[in-house]
Enzyme design. Structure first.
Site, short mmCIF file in Angstrom:
data_model
loop_
_atom_site.label_atom_id
_atom_site.label_comp_id
_atom_site.label_asym_id
_atom_site.label_seq_id
_atom_site.Cartn_x
_atom_site.Cartn_y
_atom_site.Cartn_z
N CYS A 163 26.37 -10.29 -92.30
CA CYS A 163 25.31 -8.98 -92.51
C CYS A 163 24.96 -8.55 -93.90
CB CYS A 163 26.12 -7.65 -91.80
SG CYS A 163 26.95 -8.12 -90.32
N HIS A 295 24.78 0.58 -95.07
CA HIS A 295 24.83 -0.46 -94.17
C HIS A 295 25.34 0.37 -92.92
CE1 HIS A 295 25.97 -4.32 -93.03
NE2 HIS A 295 27.10 -4.05 -92.55
N GLU A 306 32.32 3.39 -95.91
CA GLU A 306 31.33 3.50 -96.58
C GLU A 306 30.98 5.08 -97.19
OE1 GLU A 306 27.65 2.21 -94.76
OE2 GLU A 306 26.68 2.33 -96.52
N LYS A 327 19.46 1.91 -89.18
CA LYS A 327 20.13 0.92 -88.09
C LYS A 327 19.96 1.94 -86.78
CE LYS A 327 22.87 -2.48 -90.46
NZ LYS A 327 23.01 -2.06 -91.75
N HIS A 332 20.65 -3.37 -85.75
CA HIS A 332 21.49 -4.11 -86.86
C HIS A 332 20.84 -5.67 -86.88
CE1 HIS A 332 23.88 -5.99 -89.74
NE2 HIS A 332 25.19 -5.43 -89.24
N PHE A 391 30.85 -8.84 -92.42
CA PHE A 391 32.03 -9.25 -91.57
C PHE A 391 32.69 -10.32 -92.55
CE2 PHE A 391 31.12 -8.41 -86.78
CZ PHE A 391 31.85 -7.67 -87.05
#
Lengths: 403, 83
Positions: A163, A295, A306, A327, A332, A391
């Site tokens: 990502c 994110h 975050e 998003k 995503h 990830f």
């Protein structure tokens, strides 16, 4: 001598707009790109789930030409975005420019539709895959297609960091220009994994949202997978000025690091560290003039982590800034997330509008910033930051300032 | 002990790297040596071995308050029945 890097063009293909104008209309109006859809590989191989696909592209894809007719969808989307970015930049690529032009285009996975189709042919029908499957699948296919299509003969390769791919690609590409490895570049990322195989694999992880993406909302329950591509034209600032280019924004900083802790669980320190590195020695006099494109995956763990990271970096100033997760509209895009979200950040900066975080309906005490809930906020911005946390604990953050 | 307890205990046992003996309903979760990955793997095996679908979403933290293996088995049972 410092070589500054500026953005002179942008191109995007997203679930809420398949070109730059439509994308901004979608972002600023809170458009929903998430729909329930069936994905099938024939027979009983089928699943239905909410995703963020791009519809209505057939004619544009058919018009890409022969070379791209032999490419996987992720390469085709990347080239659509790159074509728009080059036109948007008014960039003429002659032999001399081509020799100093880079293509750094990332993807999280690569040619997933080709994988799916190839294995279906082999395992169910006992047939061989298409002879050009490898050329469709390889992650560097978009960078290679672009270098051939535009005559760009400088550094060209793919970056892959799940990502964080898009943000890494743009940041690393800017570093290449800064260090003299190229003068102009296409930088961005692409992803097209809305296939039966990929979505079944994602579903097995039990982290997909049941209905829609609700970042920072207490009732969030996971992410929604989308597809698309975002590509920037980056240029060394003096070169851009000499050719009279319209400078969209200056790349103010890039921060990247790794948590070094866990494959899934994000760490506040890593995220905060990457944001801090992106801001570098920049002085933020007025935190209310900062826009952060989060994110903001809408997962249990990302959103409070975050939030804490932003608080750690900005201290009391965190309450003044706006951080939204687009998003909630376009889903995503995995590897391409940074690609289209950097563009959202720059559009927010230049239009002085923070796009909203849609589907926000229940406040969460652990997520306590101004997320522009459900409605865009007009405000004069000086700095835009795009966060990407992958990830595997890989973090990449890009910051832009007005020129 | 319900019929489903034994197969669930077998599956949990395979992931309990922290145990030297077979787990029982009374075994504390903390003694199993499992992590967040193990939960997803355990659910996968429950689905594959028992032929059921477990509507588990990791973002809803359904196992947040577990103390013992019995709690885990009950939570799994609730999810299986929810389906």
């Amino acid at each position: 001598m410092t070589r500054n890097v500026v953005v002179t063009g942008m191109g995007v293909v997203s679930p809420i707009g398949a070109d730059l104008g439509a994308y901004w209309d979608g972002l600023s109006s809170g458009q929903n790109g998430i729909v329930n859809r069936e994905y099938t590989l024939g027979g009983d191989l089928s699943l239905t789930l909410p995703t963020a696909p791009i519809d209505g592209l057939d004619e544009r894809l058919n018009n890409l030409g022969r070379a791209l007719s032999r490419a996987d969808r992720f390469s085709q989307l990347a080239v659509l975005a790159a074509d728009e970015a080059i036109a948007n930049a008014g960039l003429e690529i002659d032999d001399e420019t081509g020799a100093r032009m880079a293509c750094i285009i990332g993807t999280g996975i690569g040619g997933q539709a080709t994988f799916d189709h190839g294995y279906e042919q082999m395992l169910r029908r006992g047939k061989r895959p298409h002879p050009l499957s490898i050329l469709k699948i390889i992650t560097n296919a978009p960078a290679s297609h672009m270098s051939i299509r535009y005559g760009a003969r400088g550094p060209a390769f793919a970056i892959s960091s799940a990502c964080a791919t898009g943000a890494h690609s743009i940041g690393v590409c800017a570093d290449i220009i800064r260090h003299g490895g190229a003068d102009v570049a296409l930088a961005g990322a692409s992803e097209a994994v809305l296939t039966f195989g990929a979505l079944t694999t994602w579903k097995a992880m039990h982290i997909l949202a049941s209905e829609t993406c609700r970042p920072f909302s207490k009732n969030r329950n996971g992410l929604i997978i989308g597809e698309g591509a975002g590509v920037l034209v980056l240029e060394e600032e003096e070169r851009a000025r000499k050719r009279g280019a319209n400078i969209v924004a200056r790349l103010a900083g890039f921060g990247m690091n790794a948590d070094g802790k866990d494959m899934i669980n994000p760490e506040v320190d890593g995220a905060a560290g990457a944001i801090g590195l992106a801001l570098g020695d920049m002085t933020i006099n007025d935190p209310s003039a900062v826009y952060i494109n989060a994110h903001g995956t809408g997962t249990l763990l990302n959103d409070p982590t975050e939030t804490k990271a932003v608080r750690e970096v900005f201290g009391a100033g965190a309450d003044a800034l706006i951080m939204s997760s687009t998003k909630s509209m376009h889903g995503h895009l995995l590897g391409a997330a940074g690609g289209i979200e950097v563009i959202a950040s720059i559009l927010a900066l230049n239009n002085n509008v923070a796009p909203p975080t849609m589907n926000y309906d229940v406040p969460d005490p652990a997520c306590d910033l101004n997320y522009a809930p459900n409605e865009a906020i007009e405000r004069k911005f000086d700095v835009a930051i795009s966060n990407s946390f992958a990830f595997g604990g890989l973090n990449a953050v890009v910051a832009f300032e007005k020129v | 002990m319900a019929d489903i307890d034994q197969p669930l205990l077998e599956i949990i046992k395979d992931h309990a790297v922290g145990l030297t003996e077979a787990p029982t309903r009374e075994t504390p979760i903390a003694d199993l040596g499992i992590d967040s990955f193990s939960i997803v793997e355990i659910i996968y095996e429950v689905e594959e071995k028992l032929g059921v679908e477990v509507p588990f979403n990791a973002n809803e933290n359904p196992f947040g308050e577990m103390k013992s293996v019995g709690d885990l088995i009950d939570a799994l049972n609730t999810l299986i029945e929810k389906k």
